[in-house]
Design a protein around this motif. Structure first.
Motif, PDB file in Angstrom:
ATOM      1  N   ARG A 235      -0.029 -10.619  -6.358  1.00 36.26           N
ATOM      2  CA  ARG A 235       0.297 -11.929  -5.791  1.00 36.26           C
ATOM      3  C   ARG A 235       0.968 -11.783  -4.429  1.00 36.26           C
ATOM      4  N   LEU A 236       1.961 -10.913  -4.333  1.00 36.37           N
ATOM      5  CA  LEU A 236       2.683 -10.745  -3.073  1.00 36.37           C
ATOM      6  C   LEU A 236       1.791 -10.136  -1.996  1.00 36.37           C
ATOM      7  N   TYR A 237       0.869  -9.268  -2.394  1.00 34.96           N
ATOM      8  CA  TYR A 237      -0.056  -8.650  -1.438  1.00 34.96           C
ATOM      9  C   TYR A 237      -1.023  -9.697  -0.880  1.00 34.96           C
ATOM     10  N   ALA A 238      -1.505 -10.584  -1.743  1.00 34.00           N
ATOM     11  CA  ALA A 238      -2.417 -11.644  -1.282  1.00 34.00           C
ATOM     12  C   ALA A 238      -1.691 -12.596  -0.329  1.00 34.00           C
ATOM     13  N   HIS A 242      -0.869 -13.529   5.067  1.00 37.15           N
ATOM     14  CA  HIS A 242      -0.505 -14.618   5.971  1.00 37.15           C
ATOM     15  C   HIS A 242       0.913 -14.467   6.528  1.00 37.15           C
ATOM     16  N   SER A 243       1.825 -13.915   5.743  1.00 34.79           N
ATOM     17  CA  SER A 243       3.192 -13.678   6.198  1.00 34.79           C
ATOM     18  C   SER A 243       3.813 -12.658   5.263  1.00 34.79           C
ATOM     19  N   GLY A 244       4.470 -11.657   5.843  1.00 37.32           N
ATOM     20  CA  GLY A 244       4.951 -10.525   5.068  1.00 37.32           C
ATOM     21  C   GLY A 244       5.888 -10.907   3.928  1.00 37.32           C
ATOM     22  N   THR A 245       5.704 -10.269   2.794  1.00 37.74           N
ATOM     23  CA  THR A 245       6.537 -10.495   1.615  1.00 37.74           C
ATOM     24  C   THR A 245       7.312  -9.228   1.288  1.00 37.74           C
ATOM     25  N   VAL A 246       8.227  -9.351   0.333  1.00 40.13           N
ATOM     26  CA  VAL A 246       9.044  -8.222  -0.108  1.00 40.13           C
ATOM     27  C   VAL A 246       8.883  -8.053  -1.608  1.00 40.13           C
ATOM     28  N   MET A 247       8.684  -6.804  -2.035  1.00 39.25           N
ATOM     29  CA  MET A 247       8.635  -6.492  -3.455  1.00 39.25           C
ATOM     30  C   MET A 247       9.685  -5.440  -3.754  1.00 39.25           C
ATOM     31  N   CYS A 248      10.604  -5.780  -4.634  1.00 39.00           N
ATOM     32  CA  CYS A 248      11.648  -4.853  -5.050  1.00 39.00           C
ATOM     33  C   CYS A 248      11.443  -4.495  -6.518  1.00 39.00           C
ATOM     34  N   VAL A 249      11.556  -3.205  -6.831  1.00 40.92           N
ATOM     35  CA  VAL A 249      11.526  -2.749  -8.224  1.00 40.92           C
ATOM     36  C   VAL A 249      12.858  -2.055  -8.502  1.00 40.92           C
ATOM     37  N   CYS A 273       0.389   2.129  -4.524  1.00 41.51           N
ATOM     38  CA  CYS A 273       0.273   3.043  -3.394  1.00 41.51           C
ATOM     39  C   CYS A 273      -1.166   3.417  -3.076  1.00 41.51           C
ATOM     40  N   SER A 274      -2.108   2.964  -3.883  1.00 44.93           N
ATOM     41  CA  SER A 274      -3.526   3.143  -3.549  1.00 44.93           C
ATOM     42  C   SER A 274      -3.991   2.108  -2.535  1.00 44.93           C
ATOM     43  N   HIS A 275      -3.177   1.112  -2.255  1.00 45.68           N
ATOM     44  CA  HIS A 275      -3.505   0.073  -1.279  1.00 45.68           C
ATOM     45  C   HIS A 275      -2.993   0.464   0.108  1.00 45.68           C
ATOM     46  N   ASP A 276      -3.700   0.031   1.131  1.00 44.89           N
ATOM     47  CA  ASP A 276      -3.150   0.149   2.471  1.00 44.89           C
ATOM     48  C   ASP A 276      -2.292  -1.085   2.753  1.00 44.89           C
ATOM     49  N   LYS A 277      -1.683  -1.113   3.911  1.00 41.24           N
ATOM     50  CA  LYS A 277      -0.844  -2.235   4.339  1.00 41.24           C
ATOM     51  C   LYS A 277       0.332  -2.466   3.393  1.00 41.24           C
ATOM     52  N   VAL A 278       0.883  -1.370   2.870  1.00 37.04           N
ATOM     53  CA  VAL A 278       2.114  -1.409   2.090  1.00 37.04           C
ATOM     54  C   VAL A 278       3.163  -0.597   2.846  1.00 37.04           C
ATOM     55  N   TRP A 279       4.236  -1.247   3.232  1.00 33.92           N
ATOM     56  CA  TRP A 279       5.331  -0.565   3.935  1.00 33.92           C
ATOM     57  C   TRP A 279       6.298  -0.030   2.891  1.00 33.92           C
ATOM     58  N   LYS A 280       6.355   1.281   2.743  1.00 38.04           N
ATOM     59  CA  LYS A 280       7.295   1.922   1.821  1.00 38.04           C
ATOM     60  C   LYS A 280       8.646   2.001   2.523  1.00 38.04           C
ATOM     61  N   ALA A 281       9.487   1.040   2.242  1.00 38.81           N
ATOM     62  CA  ALA A 281      10.697   0.825   3.030  1.00 38.81           C
ATOM     63  C   ALA A 281      11.948   1.058   2.199  1.00 38.81           C
ATOM     64  N   THR A 282      13.087   0.972   2.857  1.00 37.77           N
ATOM     65  CA  THR A 282      14.376   0.896   2.184  1.00 37.77           C
ATOM     66  C   THR A 282      14.952  -0.499   2.410  1.00 37.77           C
TER      67      THR A 282
END
Length: 311
Positions: A235-238, A242-249, A273-282
């Motif tokens: 859901r957050l990736y879709a 249009h506008s960047g989202t944040v996913m926290c685990v 992590c098999s997807h592109d356009k994922v920023w592995k951030a802190t």
């Protein structure tokens, strides 16, 4: 104004999700993914707090203490190996007493260039009942310990055992913090009002995907937890197109790292992590990027929405 007369916390304005300026993450990422391991210390027999008991059973609650000790003895190393596999750096919600009791765990995280932010001193000592001076001292002490032992400035805060007070955010902002994890109110960073006027943001931190809430409170089995993480990401990736989202685990090594549970987390990370356009951030990187690139536009947008509502 007394707490009884408040209709809301007064920390942020209403701001509809679909009417905000676009958030752009580094590299054109759709989702900023951050993993928040809670590295905590629970005292076996802490000082009594009249507003909250530390353990569900009468003392001595060796069962509850022992399962949390399992996380520090076994679970962190197991969880770290999975995160290493996918190039994920943790943002550690740290009980700073761990720096004294189990410095080896902190060293392992530091060697991986993980972020450290404050989760108080002990997770069995709460903000409940503290006055401002006492809470200010606790915040300053925890920030000082992080700087002394890791060389990092403490930029984020999650109240110990989620025992947030009406002063927590103001006090942490005044101490030089950048972001809070204590609000749980959005899927994007948002500006937070402080009495000092400090530029300060809320970085999304999920209770729904918090493994303790999942396993202990909601009693969801591991395979469903793994699927929940994937579903949230989808859901957050879709929407992030249009506008960047944040996913926290948010994780606890005494929950996620048991032999029968870890595969669910690993499978979910493999999927994400098999997807592109994922920023592995802190958490710090998300907060700083937002402050540098989107904070001012967000304030202008919020003011326009509030002006329209008032008209």
């Amino acid at each position: 104004m007394s707490t009884a007369s408040k209709s809301d916390p007064g920390l942020f304005d209403y701001w509809p999700y679909d009417s905000r300026p676009k958030i752009s993450w580094p590299g054109g990422a759709r989702v900023a993914l951050w993993i928040a391991p809670n590295i905590e210390f629970y005292e076996y027999a802490p000082p009594a707090n009249p507003q909250r008991k530390p353990w569900p059973r009468p003392l001595p609650d060796i069962q509850s203490y022992g399962t949390r000790d399992y996380g520090n003895r076994v679970g962190h190393q197991r969880m770290m190996r999975v995160m290493d596999q996918y190039g994920l750096r943790g943002s550690v919600s740290l009980s700073t007493a761990m720096l004294k009791h189990h410095p080896e765990v902190i060293q392992m995280a530091a060697e991986r260039d993980w972020e450290f932010f404050s989760h108080g001193i002990y997770n069995t000592r709460y903000t409940y009942g503290m006055d401002e001076a006492q809470e200010r001292e606790m915040i300053a002490h925890s920030m000082g310990l992080i700087a002394e032992h890791t060389g990092q400035h403490c930029d984020g805060y999650l109240a110990p055992a989620l025992s947030h007070s009406d002063s927590t955010i103001d006090l942490f902002a005044e101490a030089g913090g950048l972001y809070t994890c204590d609000l749980f109110h959005d899927d994007q960073p948002t500006p937070v009002k402080t009495r000092s006027g400090t530029r300060f943001v809320s970085v999304p931190y999920s209770l729904e995907l918090n493994d303790t809430i999942v396993y202990v409170t909601n009693k969801i089995e591991p395979r469903r937890y793994g699927q929940m993480i994937k579903d949230a990401f989808d859901r957050l990736y879709a929407e992030g197109e249009h506008s960047g989202t944040v996913m926290c685990v948010p994780l606890h090594a005494y929950q996620v790292s048991h032999p029968h549970r870890l595969a669910a987390f690993q499978d979910a990370m493999d999927y994400i992590c098999s997807h592109d356009k994922v920023w592995k951030a802190t958490g710090r990187e998300i907060a700083q990027h937002y402050l540098d690139h989107h904070y001012d536009d967000a304030l202008a947008s919020m003011a326009a929405v509030n002006a329209e509502d008032a008209a």
